[in-house]
Design a protein around this motif. Structure first.
Motif, PDB file in Angstrom:
ATOM      1  N   MET A  20       0.838  -1.175   0.000  1.00  0.00           N
ATOM      2  CA  MET A  20       0.000   0.000   0.000  1.00  0.00           C
ATOM      3  C   MET A  20       0.886   1.242   0.000  1.00  0.00           C
ATOM      4  N   ALA A  21       0.684   2.116  -0.921  1.00  0.00           N
ATOM      5  CA  ALA A  21       1.485   3.325  -1.032  1.00  0.00           C
ATOM      6  C   ALA A  21       1.010   4.367  -0.026  1.00  0.00           C
ATOM      7  N   ALA A  22       1.953   5.144   0.474  1.00  0.00           N
ATOM      8  CA  ALA A  22       1.613   6.228   1.385  1.00  0.00           C
ATOM      9  C   ALA A  22       0.787   7.265   0.648  1.00  0.00           C
ATOM     10  N   THR A  23      -0.109   7.913   1.361  1.00  0.00           N
ATOM     11  CA  THR A  23      -0.953   8.917   0.734  1.00  0.00           C
ATOM     12  C   THR A  23      -0.257  10.260   0.607  1.00  0.00           C
ATOM     13  N   ARG A  24       0.847  10.417   1.287  1.00  0.00           N
ATOM     14  CA  ARG A  24       1.623  11.648   1.179  1.00  0.00           C
ATOM     15  C   ARG A  24       3.097  11.302   1.296  1.00  0.00           C
ATOM     16  N   PRO A  25       3.955  12.149   0.769  1.00  0.00           N
ATOM     17  CA  PRO A  25       5.391  11.850   0.824  1.00  0.00           C
ATOM     18  C   PRO A  25       5.877  11.729   2.270  1.00  0.00           C
ATOM     19  N   PRO A  26       6.790  10.791   2.536  1.00  0.00           N
ATOM     20  CA  PRO A  26       7.304  10.612   3.900  1.00  0.00           C
ATOM     21  C   PRO A  26       7.863  11.895   4.508  1.00  0.00           C
ATOM     22  N   LYS A  27       8.492  12.729   3.701  1.00  0.00           N
ATOM     23  CA  LYS A  27       9.063  13.967   4.230  1.00  0.00           C
ATOM     24  C   LYS A  27       7.992  14.855   4.837  1.00  0.00           C
TER      25      LYS A  27
END
Length: 120
Positions: free
Chosen positions: A1-8
């Motif tokens: 599952m991909a994150a909905t926002r960038p990790p940064k």
């Protein structure tokens, strides 16, 4: 599952939350024992979670390096990746020590109450 926002963005949000806490606890602003107790608990949980963040960052860097998709403005990519991974491992160890110290502080705050008037 991909994150909905960038990790940064998540890391930035955490940093900003700490800044907000720092501003809310300037001298003269009330911080009652129960608030300190819950705040220290939250910081402890954050410190306990940092090693996973650092480990996953290291794994991602190693994977990208192994894929041959990294470049460096100077020096060897492998040297920079190795230095970053080593520093993240050290940060992970320090985060563990921070979590332990915060656990001690949390336990020490447990019996403390406040008998004066409160604003909140």
């Amino acid at each position: 599952m991909a994150a909905t926002r960038p990790p940064k963005d998540s890391a930035h949000t955490a940093a900003e939350a700490v800044r907000t806490f720092n501003h809310a606890t300037f001298p003269g602003n009330a911080l009652y024992p129960v608030q300190a107790y819950h705040s220290v608990a939250a910081f402890k949980v954050m410190a306990q979670r940092l090693p996973q963040s650092f480990d996953q960052t290291s794994r991602a860097l190693n994977r990208l390096h192994a894929d041959g998709t990294l470049t460096a403005d100077y020096g060897q990519v492998a040297d920079h990746v190795g230095e970053a991974v080593a520093a993240l491992a050290e940060a992970s160890r320090y985060a563990g020590m921070l979590a332990d110290a915060l656990d001690q502080a949390h336990n020490a705050l447990s019996p403390i109450g406040y008998t004066g008037d409160t604003d909140n």
